[in-house]
Write a protein that holds these residues in place. Structure first.
Motif, PDB file in Angstrom:
ATOM      1  N   GLY A   1       0.797  -1.214   0.000  1.00 41.34           N
ATOM      2  CA  GLY A   1       0.000   0.000   0.000  1.00 41.34           C
ATOM      3  C   GLY A   1       0.835   1.271   0.000  1.00 41.34           C
ATOM      4  N   LEU A   2       1.999   1.224   0.634  1.00 44.87           N
ATOM      5  CA  LEU A   2       2.865   2.401   0.644  1.00 44.87           C
ATOM      6  C   LEU A   2       3.403   2.712  -0.747  1.00 44.87           C
ATOM      7  N   GLU A   3       3.582   1.683  -1.584  1.00 41.83           N
ATOM      8  CA  GLU A   3       3.997   1.904  -2.964  1.00 41.83           C
ATOM      9  C   GLU A   3       2.864   2.554  -3.757  1.00 41.83           C
ATOM     10  N   VAL A   4       1.629   2.138  -3.484  1.00 44.37           N
ATOM     11  CA  VAL A   4       0.476   2.776  -4.115  1.00 44.37           C
ATOM     12  C   VAL A   4       0.433   4.252  -3.725  1.00 44.37           C
ATOM     13  N   LEU A   5       0.645   4.541  -2.459  1.00 45.23           N
ATOM     14  CA  LEU A   5       0.648   5.918  -1.978  1.00 45.23           C
ATOM     15  C   LEU A   5       1.742   6.732  -2.660  1.00 45.23           C
ATOM     16  N   ARG A   6       2.924   6.154  -2.777  1.00 47.47           N
ATOM     17  CA  ARG A   6       4.043   6.861  -3.406  1.00 47.47           C
ATOM     18  C   ARG A   6       3.702   7.229  -4.849  1.00 47.47           C
TER      19      ARG A   6
ATOM     20  N   GLN B   1       2.815  11.061  -6.842  1.00 53.62           N
ATOM     21  CA  GLN B   1       3.530  11.563  -8.016  1.00 53.62           C
ATOM     22  C   GLN B   1       2.605  12.324  -8.947  1.00 53.62           C
ATOM     23  N   VAL B   2       1.310  12.015  -8.873  1.00 54.94           N
ATOM     24  CA  VAL B   2       0.389  12.551  -9.876  1.00 54.94           C
ATOM     25  C   VAL B   2      -0.857  13.221  -9.300  1.00 54.94           C
ATOM     26  N   SER B   3      -1.142  13.038  -8.041  1.00 57.83           N
ATOM     27  CA  SER B   3      -2.429  13.485  -7.522  1.00 57.83           C
ATOM     28  C   SER B   3      -2.315  14.001  -6.094  1.00 57.83           C
TER      29      SER B   3
ATOM     30  N   VAL C   1       6.256  20.798 -12.419  1.00 57.34           N
ATOM     31  CA  VAL C   1       5.176  19.818 -12.551  1.00 57.34           C
ATOM     32  C   VAL C   1       5.766  18.638 -13.306  1.00 57.34           C
ATOM     33  N   THR C   2       5.710  17.454 -12.713  1.00 59.97           N
ATOM     34  CA  THR C   2       6.364  16.308 -13.330  1.00 59.97           C
ATOM     35  C   THR C   2       5.616  15.853 -14.577  1.00 59.97           C
ATOM     36  N   ARG C   3       6.350  15.175 -15.445  1.00 60.46           N
ATOM     37  CA  ARG C   3       5.738  14.630 -16.667  1.00 60.46           C
ATOM     38  C   ARG C   3       4.609  13.668 -16.300  1.00 60.46           C
ATOM     39  N   GLU C   4       4.805  12.889 -15.232  1.00 53.71           N
ATOM     40  CA  GLU C   4       3.767  11.946 -14.802  1.00 53.71           C
ATOM     41  C   GLU C   4       2.508  12.679 -14.366  1.00 53.71           C
ATOM     42  N   GLN C   5       2.669  13.788 -13.644  1.00 55.00           N
ATOM     43  CA  GLN C   5       1.502  14.567 -13.230  1.00 55.00           C
ATOM     44  C   GLN C   5       0.731  15.087 -14.441  1.00 55.00           C
ATOM     45  N   ILE C   6       1.471  15.559 -15.441  1.00 52.93           N
ATOM     46  CA  ILE C   6       0.822  16.103 -16.630  1.00 52.93           C
ATOM     47  C   ILE C   6       0.073  15.009 -17.388  1.00 52.93           C
ATOM     48  N   LEU C   7       0.722  13.864 -17.602  1.00 49.48           N
ATOM     49  CA  LEU C   7       0.071  12.765 -18.312  1.00 49.48           C
ATOM     50  C   LEU C   7      -1.178  12.298 -17.573  1.00 49.48           C
ATOM     51  N   ASP C   8      -1.081  12.238 -16.257  1.00 51.66           N
ATOM     52  CA  ASP C   8      -2.217  11.794 -15.466  1.00 51.66           C
ATOM     53  C   ASP C   8      -3.356  12.805 -15.539  1.00 51.66           C
ATOM     54  N   HIS C   9      -3.012  14.079 -15.474  1.00 46.50           N
ATOM     55  CA  HIS C   9      -4.037  15.129 -15.476  1.00 46.50           C
ATOM     56  C   HIS C   9      -4.716  15.251 -16.830  1.00 46.50           C
ATOM     57  N   LEU C  10      -3.937  15.174 -17.908  1.00 42.45           N
ATOM     58  CA  LEU C  10      -4.488  15.404 -19.241  1.00 42.45           C
ATOM     59  C   LEU C  10      -5.053  14.148 -19.900  1.00 42.45           C
ATOM     60  N   TRP C  11      -4.436  12.984 -19.604  1.00 46.68           N
ATOM     61  CA  TRP C  11      -4.866  11.752 -20.282  1.00 46.68           C
ATOM     62  C   TRP C  11      -5.300  10.656 -19.324  1.00 46.68           C
ATOM     63  N   GLY C  12      -5.157  10.878 -18.026  1.00 46.47           N
ATOM     64  CA  GLY C  12      -5.636   9.918 -17.049  1.00 46.47           C
ATOM     65  C   GLY C  12      -4.794   8.675 -16.909  1.00 46.47           C
ATOM     66  N   ASP C  13      -3.541   8.720 -17.352  1.00 44.91           N
ATOM     67  CA  ASP C  13      -2.689   7.535 -17.269  1.00 44.91           C
ATOM     68  C   ASP C  13      -1.231   7.970 -17.223  1.00 44.91           C
ATOM     69  N   ALA C  14      -0.652   7.900 -16.042  1.00 47.40           N
ATOM     70  CA  ALA C  14       0.734   8.344 -15.887  1.00 47.40           C
ATOM     71  C   ALA C  14       1.733   7.209 -15.931  1.00 47.40           C
ATOM     72  N   PHE C  15       1.263   5.975 -15.823  1.00 51.97           N
ATOM     73  CA  PHE C  15       2.188   4.872 -15.600  1.00 51.97           C
ATOM     74  C   PHE C  15       2.248   3.869 -16.745  1.00 51.97           C
ATOM     75  N   ILE C  16       1.259   3.890 -17.633  1.00 46.37           N
ATOM     76  CA  ILE C  16       1.232   2.897 -18.701  1.00 46.37           C
ATOM     77  C   ILE C  16       1.436   3.548 -20.065  1.00 46.37           C
ATOM     78  N   ALA C  17       0.748   4.653 -20.303  1.00 48.69           N
ATOM     79  CA  ALA C  17       0.780   5.261 -21.633  1.00 48.69           C
ATOM     80  C   ALA C  17       2.168   5.791 -21.982  1.00 48.69           C
ATOM     81  N   VAL C  18       2.615   5.478 -23.183  1.00 45.91           N
ATOM     82  CA  VAL C  18       3.839   6.050 -23.735  1.00 45.91           C
ATOM     83  C   VAL C  18       3.428   6.787 -24.995  1.00 45.91           C
TER      84      VAL C  18
END
Length: 206
Positions: free
Chosen positions: A41-46, A50-52, A153-170
């Motif tokens: 769960g702490l990894e989920v929190l980390r 990064q994005v939210s 603002v990290t790239r992951e935050q931007i991807l998550d905010h604009l496209w809803g996926d910071a960890f899978i989408a390339v």
């Protein structure tokens, strides 16, 4: 979850950390158990942090000091140890919700930095009095950067905010929209690339 629903709140249960990461956009608050089947769960929190900034309250059977300290330092808004009474649980959740509403209100509305103005509610942006004709994605990108003007603002935050996926989408989509936004701003150095981290909107003197 049944106890939370019985108090009049809507609640959705997901059993895996990966599901929480993909569905956090729909949540106003996350009640996070540290004992998940696919990841700690702490990894989920980390990864969430990064994005939210969605409020996260940890509810766990772990009561050792190390887990509590790690959870709070990694960005949890509160750490509750099982078992916990329903009245106490709801009171703590309501306290976190009140703090979150104040923080959101402070960031809402019009963002100004130097001659740049971004009105999120009206979906309008101008620079030195010149209206910026932005696409929807360009505006969302500028609004996000303006909200944290002067900070990265990290790239992951931007991807998550604009496209809803910071960890899978390339995708090269971010680079395309960023190039378009910079061209319309026509102000070199206003958006700075922080190599390996993300982007920063520079503050300017009026």
């Amino acid at each position: 979850m049944d106890a939370v629903r019985s108090a009049g709140h809507q609640a959705e249960h997901v059993s895996r950390g990966a599901d929480a990461l993909l569905n956090h956009h729909n949540a106003q608050m996350i009640l996070l158990d540290l004992g998940l089947p696919d990841m700690d769960g702490l990894e989920v929190l980390r990864k969430l942090r990064q994005v939210s900034e969605v409020p996260v309250v940890i509810l766990s059977a772990r009561n050792d000091e190390r887990s509590v300290v790690r959870g709070l330092r990694q960005g949890a808004d509160d750490f509750l140890v099982k078992p916990i009474g329903l009245t106490v649980l709801l009171a703590r959740l309501e306290a976190v919700a009140r703090r979150a509403k104040v923080e959101v209100a402070e960031r809402a509305g019009v963002f100004n930095t130097g001659g740049l103005s971004v009105d999120a509610s009206k979906h309008e942006a101008s620079l030195d009095g010149r209206d910026l004709k932005l696409t929807a994605k360009e505006f969302d990108l500028l609004a996000l950067l303006a909200q944290y003007a002067g900070s990265v603002v990290t790239r992951e935050q931007i991807l998550d905010h604009l496209w809803g996926d910071a960890f899978i989408a390339v995708s090269r989509s971010l680079d395309v929209h960023l190039t378009g936004l910079r061209a319309k701003l026509a102000t070199p150095g206003l958006i700075v690339n922080v190599r390996g981290v993300g982007y920063r909107l520079e503050t300017r003197n009026p």
